[in-house]
Design an enzyme around this catalytic site. Structure first.
Site, mmCIF file in Angstrom:
data_model
loop_
_atom_site.group_PDB
_atom_site.id
_atom_site.type_symbol
_atom_site.label_atom_id
_atom_site.label_comp_id
_atom_site.label_asym_id
_atom_site.label_seq_id
_atom_site.Cartn_x
_atom_site.Cartn_y
_atom_site.Cartn_z
ATOM 1 N N GLN A 273 31.200 -21.567 -13.921
ATOM 2 C CA GLN A 273 30.610 -22.795 -13.402
ATOM 3 C C GLN A 273 30.782 -23.947 -14.402
ATOM 4 O OE1 GLN A 273 26.907 -20.345 -11.622
ATOM 5 N NE2 GLN A 273 26.645 -22.535 -11.360
ATOM 6 N N GLU B 216 19.893 -27.850 -4.680
ATOM 7 C CA GLU B 216 18.879 -26.875 -5.032
ATOM 8 C C GLU B 216 17.531 -27.124 -4.375
ATOM 9 O OE1 GLU B 216 19.655 -27.402 -9.086
ATOM 10 O OE2 GLU B 216 21.205 -25.882 -9.094
ATOM 11 N N ARG C 35 20.067 -21.362 -8.287
ATOM 12 C CA ARG C 35 20.025 -22.550 -7.429
ATOM 13 C C ARG C 35 18.808 -23.404 -7.799
ATOM 14 N NH1 ARG C 35 22.502 -22.330 -1.626
ATOM 15 N NH2 ARG C 35 22.669 -24.543 -1.153
ATOM 16 N N CYS C 36 18.768 -23.759 -9.061
ATOM 17 C CA CYS C 36 17.565 -24.364 -9.595
ATOM 18 C C CYS C 36 17.906 -25.130 -10.845
ATOM 19 C CB CYS C 36 16.588 -23.229 -9.922
ATOM 20 S SG CYS C 36 15.352 -23.627 -11.136
#
Lengths: 287, 806
Positions: free
Chosen positions: B237, B760, B384-385
């Protein structure tokens, strides 16, 4: 998730398959749809040296009427069961249940024979076979024999299959046209085994239950026929007290394992509820 | 003008710029199976590596015998910690300032820990080799329950830290303690509690779960001995960060390291950090001189590479009788597993958990976080935060519902009463953040009107009455959630990774014919950057999005970026893209002025080019300016039309949203039915509404999974009992509820295009909505707080404990 080495065999006849399995002994496993065996091989929990693929054998597939019976070839897939008019009209509980097995991709490949012969307590079809009084045709080195589904299951993954034997077909006696049926399955998601499931086939006469059979899935190391529970509802109109009594009788014979689906107490509790709901739904369908 | 002249609307539409529901350009290859993922890569002579893993959660490794494994045909090498010690790589630094074993060095600390790396000519041989490596273990007592980790007699897990009374984030107070992080005014907060009229206190756990992207973590490492260059294709990522990490720990000059992230099949925070597989594949390639591929399987992904959450939050709120909040106090026990492998900005060991005051005007607050070691997989990634924002949002949104219950107030009304008011922005929170913008009341009221909140409450009252009369076995819950996120890490004044400020970057090159390429420091894992980045440029410089190629993930060509996670791409990289585009436009204006023979100031922008003020027929399109940039620039100007921008954001962005979940639960089976889920998101300026909707659907589905069943669970011996998709709840389309989406738009005042980030939000806001619905359903039977996950059997257990079957 990578299987160990194995040899692959694809016999063209039942006789050849039996011969191979007898010759290769314990290190050989027959391969049908592969949905139980192949994942176990990928985890190396199963490490057969030989796979005997049954897909090359003509005649192990198909659904036909034979007098008062319906005979289903062991390699008939769940998808083929779902597509069959014979099943839909004469054994609709098989249709209802096949729809609750995993997803379309699995059903294109998974077979009825594999489902009933593997002895996996989580498989859905064995309880139905008990309820319907099915008879399995086995072929082995010593010839063929018939065995009732009720005699077949001995423990988790232990069945009456002798070394070298394979299941070739399943015979199911016709069910009264006016019967009611239901398969109630509680599962966490598509593709999951039942947390608890109950199969019911019954007939009604004058508003009362005339005949009834109840099967249970994944509530014991083998599929169960809940005979006491079924007897408890015969002659009744399935009033609340009777349903409670039947559920209690069914719960009494359950001994599920605790797993991620829930503790033992929960699985037995919902097992009783599945029995109740299946009885009610089957009765509503009976004419 | 004749009839063929396009209208302004047609010219605008042709650009497919910001606000357009442009179809995702990357889907052309994805939907045809033509994506290019790491596992698609096959290099000549490529070898395959795989791990021998520990069956034990805590054990001493007495010996490792590779003799039989090396006899397996195709097996070339078995790498152990002893091998790695010769190159000083048996341990590696984590992004959280801890160190982590690459391969078991003397002991193992969690089940499925990497013990040895078998390298073979194919994947089958590697696995055959694994089964022949003989490891002798001596099991040790395990620490699984985080609340027992700091008992005086708890087993010592990290022997390597013996005698170290402080770590990367200050003093350690126990041998299994990682750090303590505090923020806020303790005295003021204690005082607020001392005089509070109403108080609540509840231990709210956010259980351990996993990002579980469909594509697992993987890489191919190829070392060229002649050139001394290492190429790494991986599911990264943040590819540039990986390049720098490799340079620092492998001592290879950074310009000789080529990191390439090809298409990535989902990341969700799982692919930010560095894992032993990457190190082992690189070492194996250096040793063998051949490319080495490492691909994690599903069980390895769920059990070894970075879990998320595992935060146990003792939450206290002080309030007046009227329901005005006066103080917030939270103590967190943070279970990091065997190594602290969080991927937080360096100075933030508990991420941005101090956003825990949420959307409410708390005059004072205090937070203390204790990080601890247990015999579980390492990590604590932001699934996802934006770095512990999910945990914070869950904490405060459950807390507000608990307070509402205590006050006998409606939870929506309590929130409306305590929201930060629009005129208070920019708002300085009690825990140190400056919220850039917001209009919470409008969003909340729109949600309540859209779902007929009052009507739902009436229906719930009727349902409860019917339940009490024995007429139904279903109970009904309404789960309200109003979250404020903090995303876009981040400003260099408070955010860095390994000392590198968390800026992001974009380079745009316009070609002579009016098409161009934009290279960006972010890295899409499915977010649709190739589509949306081109839309920003289209609006900014008037070139159709279709004529802009977006490229990410190749560290040799992309400008340095900090990657994609924490909803930072649009707030940071998106801003860099707009700023680079504006540099292009500024140069274009000079060229246009020269060509049109007017002063620059006499030109005005008009959709896709410049025109002379007052002379609408005298224009020059951006396409023509591109051509001119390569043949007739003004004297003294360099030819070409390129720009680079590195953007250091002045502040974070603060997306928010109002969600509600309507749920029925059958008390006899615990089976729930999501009747309705409405999600209103305010992410500021909306670049592509279709992609936003897709992001919201995806995030809500994850939130649904987490709240209603998804967990990484260990038994008392430290065995993972949810290590495959059979037991780790991954909902299919059949289980997934229908989503209703809505929006308001409150642009960020400091962002060049006013965008805030959205990826997110639905995970952050969704989890409390589901959990609040379950809690709300049971509350009339006497419960205050029920821990997640709310799967069927636990719902049944709750019903049973509340006396429903008595």
């Amino acid at each position: 998730m990578i299987p160990g080495p194995f040899s692959y065999h694809r016999p063209a006849s039942v006789a050849d398959a039996v011969k191979l399995l007898s010759k290769l002994g314990d290190e050989a496993r027959p391969l049908a749809g592969g949905h139980s065996l192949v994942p176990m091989m990928k985890l190396r929990l199963a490490t057969p040296e030989h796979l005997v693929d049954l897909h090359g054998i003509a005649g192990l597939k198909g659904i036909r009427r034979d007098g008062n019976k319906i005979v289903i070839g062991a390699m008939t897939t769940q998808h083929e069961l779902l597509a069959s008019d014979v099943i839909k009209t004469s054994l609709p509980i098989l249709h209802e249940t096949a729809l609750l097995i995993a997803d379309p991709q699995v059903r294109y490949r998974g077979t009825l024979g594999g489902n009933v012969a593997n002895g996996d307590p989580g498989n859905d079809m064995p309880a139905l076979m008990l309820v319907l009084g099915a008879v399995y045709r086995l072929e082995g080195p010593g010839g063929g024999r018939d065995i009732a589904a009720s005699e077949f299951y001995q423990g988790a993954y232990f069945t009456a299959l002798e070394p070298g034997e394979i299941l070739t077909s399943i015979s199911i006696p016709a069910v009264a046209a006016a019967h009611g049926y239901a398969y109630e399955k509680l599962k966490r998601k598509v593709g999951d085994y039942a947390t608890a499931a109950a199969a019911v086939v019954l007939t009604m006469a004058g508003g009362k239950v005339a005949t009834c059979a109840i099967g249970l899935t994944n509530l014991h190391e083998t599929p169960l026929l809940a005979t006491d529970a079924a007897n408890a509802v015969i002659g009744t109109s399935l009033d609340a007290a009777t349903l409670k009594k039947a559920a209690a009788a069914a719960v009494a014979i359950m001994s599920p394992a605790a797993d991620a689906r829930g503790p033992v107490e929960y699985r037995k509790h919902v097992g009783g509820i599945m029995v109740t709901r299946a009885l009610q739904r089957a009765a509503a369908r009976a004419s | 003008m004749n009839d063929m002249t396009p209208t302004r609307e047609q010219r605008e539409a042709k650009l497919e710029g910001m606000g357009c529901k442009r179809k995702r350009v990357e889907d052309i290859r994805f939907t045809q199976g033509k994506g290019n993922y790491v596992d698609d890569l096959k290099l000549p002579g490529m070898l395959h590596g795989d791990f021998v893993r520990s069956p034990h959660a805590h054990a001493r490794v007495k010996s490792i015998n590779s003799e039989e494994a090396l006899k397996v045909p195709g097996v070339l090498a078995v790498i152990t910690a002893e091998t790695l010690k010769t190159v000083n790589l048996a341990w590696m630094p984590t992004l959280a300032g801890d160190v982590q074993m690459v391969l078991a060095d003397g002991k193992v600390l969690f089940q499925n820990q990497e013990v040895a790396f078998v390298v073979a000519t194919d994947r089958y041989a590697a696995d055959d080799g694994i089964n022949k490596v003989v490891v002798e273990y001596e099991p040790l007592p395990v620490v699984i329950d985080p609340f027992k980790a700091m008992d005086a007699d708890a087993p010592v897990l990290r022997e390597d830290l013996a005698g170290k009374t402080s770590g990367a984030h200050g003093p350690r107070k126990h041998h299994n303690h990682v750090f303590e992080w505090t923020i806020g005014d303790k005295d003021l907060t204690d005082a607020a509690f001392n005089k509070a009229e109403v108080k609540i206190k509840e231990m709210i756990s956010y259980h351990r779960t996993h990002p579980s992207p469909l594509e697992t973590c993987q890489c191919v490492c190829s070392f060229d001995k002649i050139r001394g260059e290492l190429s790494i294709w991986g599911t990264f990522q943040a590819p540039h960060v990986i390049r720098t990490v490799v340079a620092l720990i492998a001592k290879i000059p950074e310009h000789k390291i080529h990191v390439i992230s090809p298409d990535i099949g989902g990341g969700f925070g799982n692919k930010v950090g560095a894992y032993p597989g990457y190190i082992c594949a690189a070492v194996a390639s250096i040793v063998t001189g051949k490319p080495v591929k490492w691909v994690e399987d599903r069980i390895e992904n769920l059990t070894a590479t970075s879990f998320a959450r595992d935060y146990h939050m003792t939450t206290e709120i002080a309030a007046t009788k009227e329901g005005k909040v006066t103080g917030l106090r939270v103590h967190v026990l943070a279970d990091h597993g065997a190594f602290d492998a969080c991927a937080d900005p360096s100075k933030w060991p508990a991420g941005f958990f101090n956003i825990v005051t949420g959307s409410y005007d708390f005059p004072t607050a205090h937070v203390a976080v204790d990080g601890i070691y247990t015999n579980k997989a390492p990590g604590g990634v932001a699934y996802r935060c934006s770095f512990r924002v999910t945990e914070a949002a869950y904490c405060i949104e459950r807390g507000m519902d608990i307070l509402a219950q205590k006050l006998g107030m409606d939870p929506a009304e309590l929130r409306l009463k305590n929201f930060i008011k629009p005129e208070q922005f920019p708002y300085h929170s009690a825990l140190g953040w400056e919220y850039d913008s917001g209009d919470y009341h409008t969003a909340m009221k729109k949600m309540m009107e859209s779902v007929d909140y009052a009507g739902l409450r009436k229906e719930q009252a009727a349902q409860r009455a019917a339940f009490k009369r024995g007429e139904t076995r279903e109970i009904m819950g309404l789960g309200v959630s109003f979250f404020t996120e903090i995303v876009g890490a981040g400003p260099s004044k408070n955010c860095d990774i390994l000392g590198i400020a968390m800026f992001d970057s974009c380079e745009i090159r316009m070609h002579p014919t009016g098409a161009g390429i934009a290279r960006v420091g972010s890295k899409s894992q499915g977010q649709g950057h190739e589509t949306t980045w081109a839309q920003i440029i289209a609006t900014e410089i008037g070139i159709p999005a279709d004529d802009i190629m977006v490229e990410e993930g190749n560290t040799d060509t992309a400008p340095y970026g900090l990657g994609t996670y924490g909803s930072r791409s649009t707030p940071v990289a998106g801003a860099a893209i707009a700023m680079a585009a504006r540099k292009i436009k500024a140069k274009a204006q000079m060229i246009a002025a020269y060509k049109l023979e007017v002063h620059e100031g006499d030109l005005e922008w008009d959709i896709d080019g410049f025109r002379v003020k007052g002379l609408p027929e005298k224009t020059m399109s951006m396409k023509d300016i591109c051509w001119a940039a390569y043949n007739s620039v003004p004297p003294g100007m360099e030819p070409g039309l390129e720009a680079v921008s590195y953007y250091d954001p002045p502040n974070m962005t603060y997306p928010f949203g109002a969600y509600i979940c309507v749920m029925n639960i059958d008390v006899d089976t615990g089976v729930y039915r999501i009747r309705r889920f409405y999600a209103l998101d305010d992410c500021g300026t909306r670049i592509n509404p279709m992609i936003i909707e897709g992001q919201v659907h995806g995030g809500l589905t994850e939130a649904f999974a987490i709240a209603m069943g998804q967990e990484i669970r260990y038994d008392d011996e430290g065995n993972v009992v949810t290590g495959s998709f059979m037991d780790f709840f991954m909902p299919t389309a059949v289980e997934t509820p229908h989503w209703e989406t809505d929006f308001t738009v409150t642009p960020s005042p400091h962002h060049p295009i006013g965008a805030k980030g959205v990826g997110e939000s639905p995970n952050v806001g969704g989890v409390p909505a589901f959990s609040n619905a379950v809690n709300d359903a049971f509350s009339f039977l006497g419960s205050t707080h029920i821990q997640m996950p709310h799967d069927y059997w636990r719902n049944w257990r709750t019903a049973k404990e509340l006396g429903v079957f008595a």
